[in-house]
Design an enzyme around this catalytic site. Structure first.
Site, PDB file in Angstrom:
ATOM      1  N   ASP A  45       0.840  -1.200   0.000  1.00 13.04           N
ATOM      2  CA  ASP A  45       0.000   0.000   0.000  1.00 13.04           C
ATOM      3  C   ASP A  45       0.872   1.246   0.000  1.00 13.04           C
ATOM      4  O   ASP A  45       1.672   1.459   0.911  1.00 13.04           O
ATOM      5  CB  ASP A  45      -0.896   0.002   1.243  1.00 13.04           C
ATOM      6  CG  ASP A  45      -1.786   1.233   1.304  1.00 13.04           C
ATOM      7  OD1 ASP A  45      -2.953   1.141   0.891  1.00 13.04           O
ATOM      8  OD2 ASP A  45      -1.313   2.294   1.784  1.00 13.04           O
ATOM      9  N   TYR A  50       2.810   9.959  -0.388  1.00 13.69           N
ATOM     10  CA  TYR A  50       3.955   9.405   0.340  1.00 13.69           C
ATOM     11  C   TYR A  50       5.272   9.676  -0.387  1.00 13.69           C
ATOM     12  O   TYR A  50       6.342   9.516   0.196  1.00 13.69           O
ATOM     13  CB  TYR A  50       3.807   7.894   0.535  1.00 13.69           C
ATOM     14  CG  TYR A  50       2.571   7.444   1.250  1.00 13.69           C
ATOM     15  CD1 TYR A  50       1.736   8.337   1.931  1.00 13.69           C
ATOM     16  CD2 TYR A  50       2.201   6.096   1.249  1.00 13.69           C
ATOM     17  CE1 TYR A  50       0.597   7.903   2.574  1.00 13.69           C
ATOM     18  CE2 TYR A  50       1.065   5.661   1.903  1.00 13.69           C
ATOM     19  CZ  TYR A  50       0.257   6.563   2.559  1.00 13.69           C
ATOM     20  OH  TYR A  50      -0.873   6.122   3.194  1.00 13.69           O
ATOM     21  N   LYS A  75      -2.981   5.881  -4.120  1.00 14.68           N
ATOM     22  CA  LYS A  75      -4.074   6.797  -3.773  1.00 14.68           C
ATOM     23  C   LYS A  75      -3.914   8.148  -4.460  1.00 14.68           C
ATOM     24  O   LYS A  75      -2.791   8.623  -4.680  1.00 14.68           O
ATOM     25  CB  LYS A  75      -4.134   7.015  -2.249  1.00 14.68           C
ATOM     26  CG  LYS A  75      -4.135   5.739  -1.435  1.00 14.68           C
ATOM     27  CD  LYS A  75      -4.135   6.030   0.064  1.00 14.68           C
ATOM     28  CE  LYS A  75      -3.795   4.791   0.857  1.00 14.68           C
ATOM     29  NZ  LYS A  75      -2.359   4.473   0.815  1.00 14.68           N
ATOM     30  N   HIS A 108      -7.760   9.572  -1.546  1.00 15.21           N
ATOM     31  CA  HIS A 108      -7.056   9.545  -0.264  1.00 15.21           C
ATOM     32  C   HIS A 108      -7.854  10.169   0.880  1.00 15.21           C
ATOM     33  O   HIS A 108      -7.887   9.637   1.990  1.00 15.21           O
ATOM     34  CB  HIS A 108      -5.710  10.254  -0.418  1.00 15.21           C
ATOM     35  CG  HIS A 108      -4.678   9.792   0.561  1.00 15.21           C
ATOM     36  ND1 HIS A 108      -3.332   9.827   0.298  1.00 15.21           N
ATOM     37  CD2 HIS A 108      -4.781   9.279   1.809  1.00 15.21           C
ATOM     38  CE1 HIS A 108      -2.656   9.345   1.332  1.00 15.21           C
ATOM     39  NE2 HIS A 108      -3.518   9.025   2.261  1.00 15.21           N
ATOM     40  N   LEU A 187      -2.111  -0.325  14.586  1.00 16.53           N
ATOM     41  CA  LEU A 187      -1.548  -0.454  15.931  1.00 16.53           C
ATOM     42  C   LEU A 187      -1.550   0.878  16.676  1.00 16.53           C
ATOM     43  O   LEU A 187      -0.996   0.982  17.768  1.00 16.53           O
ATOM     44  CB  LEU A 187      -0.116  -0.997  15.848  1.00 16.53           C
ATOM     45  CG  LEU A 187       0.037  -2.331  15.113  1.00 16.53           C
ATOM     46  CD1 LEU A 187       1.510  -2.704  14.974  1.00 16.53           C
ATOM     47  CD2 LEU A 187      -0.729  -3.434  15.824  1.00 16.53           C
ATOM     48  N   ILE A 226      -2.852  -3.071   7.160  1.00 11.71           N
ATOM     49  CA  ILE A 226      -1.592  -2.772   6.466  1.00 11.71           C
ATOM     50  C   ILE A 226      -0.584  -2.197   7.463  1.00 11.71           C
ATOM     51  O   ILE A 226      -0.249  -1.015   7.397  1.00 11.71           O
ATOM     52  CB  ILE A 226      -1.809  -1.816   5.278  1.00 11.71           C
ATOM     53  CG1 ILE A 226      -2.718  -0.621   5.672  1.00 11.71           C
ATOM     54  CG2 ILE A 226      -2.369  -2.547   4.078  1.00 11.71           C
ATOM     55  CD1 ILE A 226      -2.754   0.481   4.634  1.00 11.71           C
ATOM     56  N   LYS A 228       2.860  -1.095   9.167  1.00 18.70           N
ATOM     57  CA  LYS A 228       4.095  -0.574   8.564  1.00 18.70           C
ATOM     58  C   LYS A 228       5.243  -0.697   9.554  1.00 18.70           C
ATOM     59  O   LYS A 228       5.094  -0.397  10.735  1.00 18.70           O
ATOM     60  CB  LYS A 228       3.899   0.892   8.162  1.00 18.70           C
ATOM     61  CG  LYS A 228       5.190   1.631   7.801  1.00 18.70           C
ATOM     62  CD  LYS A 228       5.473   2.733   8.798  1.00 18.70           C
ATOM     63  CE  LYS A 228       6.826   3.382   8.543  1.00 18.70           C
ATOM     64  NZ  LYS A 228       7.079   4.531   9.427  1.00 18.70           N
ATOM     65  N   SER A 229       6.374  -1.176   9.073  1.00 16.60           N
ATOM     66  CA  SER A 229       7.609  -1.183   9.835  1.00 16.60           C
ATOM     67  C   SER A 229       8.763  -1.275   8.845  1.00 16.60           C
ATOM     68  O   SER A 229       8.601  -1.815   7.753  1.00 16.60           O
ATOM     69  CB  SER A 229       7.671  -2.370  10.805  1.00 16.60           C
ATOM     70  OG  SER A 229       8.918  -2.387  11.483  1.00 16.60           O
ATOM     71  N   VAL A 230       9.903  -0.723   9.222  1.00 17.24           N
ATOM     72  CA  VAL A 230      11.093  -0.890   8.391  1.00 17.24           C
ATOM     73  C   VAL A 230      12.100  -1.810   9.079  1.00 17.24           C
ATOM     74  O   VAL A 230      13.197  -2.019   8.571  1.00 17.24           O
ATOM     75  CB  VAL A 230      11.749   0.477   8.063  1.00 17.24           C
ATOM     76  CG1 VAL A 230      10.826   1.319   7.202  1.00 17.24           C
ATOM     77  CG2 VAL A 230      12.139   1.221   9.342  1.00 17.24           C
ATOM     78  N   ARG A 234      10.307  -7.012  12.793  1.00 14.06           N
ATOM     79  CA  ARG A 234       8.906  -6.627  12.998  1.00 14.06           C
ATOM     80  C   ARG A 234       8.086  -6.846  11.731  1.00 14.06           C
ATOM     81  O   ARG A 234       6.894  -7.145  11.808  1.00 14.06           O
ATOM     82  CB  ARG A 234       8.821  -5.180  13.459  1.00 14.06           C
ATOM     83  CG  ARG A 234       9.321  -4.992  14.877  1.00 14.06           C
ATOM     84  CD  ARG A 234       9.230  -3.558  15.337  1.00 14.06           C
ATOM     85  NE  ARG A 234       9.742  -3.403  16.690  1.00 14.06           N
ATOM     86  CZ  ARG A 234       9.921  -2.235  17.288  1.00 14.06           C
ATOM     87  NH1 ARG A 234       9.650  -1.109  16.635  1.00 14.06           N
ATOM     88  NH2 ARG A 234      10.393  -2.172  18.525  1.00 14.06           N
ATOM     89  N   ASN A 238       4.822  -9.098  12.198  1.00 14.04           N
ATOM     90  CA  ASN A 238       3.475  -8.637  11.859  1.00 14.04           C
ATOM     91  C   ASN A 238       2.756  -9.590  10.915  1.00 14.04           C
ATOM     92  O   ASN A 238       1.529  -9.547  10.802  1.00 14.04           O
ATOM     93  CB  ASN A 238       3.531  -7.243  11.233  1.00 14.04           C
ATOM     94  CG  ASN A 238       3.912  -6.174  12.233  1.00 14.04           C
ATOM     95  OD1 ASN A 238       3.810  -6.364  13.440  1.00 14.04           O
ATOM     96  ND2 ASN A 238       4.357  -5.029  11.730  1.00 14.04           N
TER      97      ASN A 238
END
Length: 273
Positions: A45, A50, A75, A108, A187, A226, A228-230, A234, A238
């Site tokens: 996504d 972004y 979006k 969006h 989260l 959806i 998100k983590s980098v 994690r 997830n």
């Protein structure tokens, strides 16, 4: 790992759990998406706002994964709303992603002060009719915004949704009209949710992390999520939420955390360009 899918109102199957790239810098996005794809995610996504669609496209091109096995969402940004400008913005996003089509295209935000989202919706309907998108939907739309859309019923409404903000009215509207609800910030932000005693107690009981408990709650409610983590660990964590099931009592306990507390903008007043 097989990620379950949900059937959208036009018959398209969408993975119930995907990977979001909000606030990931473009020069870090390709590596992050590659990590997610390697872990097993197939739904990604992104959004024009972004400014990392190109990074997503780089990772997809290098992945070697068949396009038919991927589900890509982007979006339309607020400043590009309007019929003709929506079509132009979509072309820009498609070029940045390096794709011939996207699986899901969303408006969006409604940005009600502009009063252009109905015109933008007509443009999305054209993109759908032309086969350039497999499904169309909206993001951050409240029931009164949805009431103004005519023609094709949105397939998805992506909204801020977590135990502090459970969006019962939006979810009920979606069930009544066949619109799937997708949770961004599933989260919540700031970490307070994951240190809630209810969540921590359940994490110990199920021998899972607090994040896994919350994501499992979403999935059992039927939400698309959806996270998100980098962080590679994690990203994998997830995704590891399909080997257990919360009891009805656990679901009820999490439901008591409702605060009507937003961490993002209010769709009724957010009109940023």
């Amino acid at each position: 790992m097989m990620i379950p899918t949900v059937k959208l109102n036009n018959g398209v199957e969408m993975p119930q759990l995907g990977y979001g790239v909000f606030q990931v810098p473009n020069d870090e996005t390709a590596a992050a998406v590659t990590q997610a794809l390697d872990a097993g995610y197939r739904s990604i996504d992104t959004a024009a706002a972004y400014q990392n669609e190109a990074g997503v496209g780089q990772a997809l091109a290098a992945s070697g994964i068949d396009r038919g096995d991927l589900f890509i969402t982007t979006k339309l940004w607020n400043a590009d709303q309007g019929y003709d400008s929506t079509l132009k913005a979509f072309d820009t996003s498609l070029s940045s992603l390096g794709l011939e089509y996207v699986d899901l295209y969303l408006i969006h935000w409604p940005t009600p002060a502009r009063d252009l989202y109905a015109d933008s919706w007509r443009a999305l309907e054209k993109l759908y009719a032309d086969g350039r998108v497999r499904a169309i939907g909206v993001s951050n739309f409240q029931p009164d915004h949805l009431d103004r859309l005519s023609g094709i019923t949105p397939a998805v409404n992506q909204v801020e949704l977590h135990p502090y903000l459970q969006q019962n009215a939006v979810r009920t509207y979606g069930r009544d009209f066949g619109i799937r609800t997708e949770a961004w910030s599933p989260l919540a932000k700031g970490g307070a949710l994951l240190s809630e005693p209810v969540i921590e107690t359940l994490a110990k009981e199920y021998d899972r992390t607090p994040a896994q408990i919350v994501l499992r709650w979403h999935l059992q409610l039927g939400n698309i999520v959806i996270p998100k983590s980098v962080t590679p660990s994690r990203i994998r964590e997830n995704l590891d939420v399909f080997g257990f099931t919360l009891t009805d009592d656990a679901i009820t306990a999490i439901n008591t955390l409702e605060r009507a507390e937003r961490t993002g903008p209010d769709p009724d007043t957010f009109n940023a360009a």
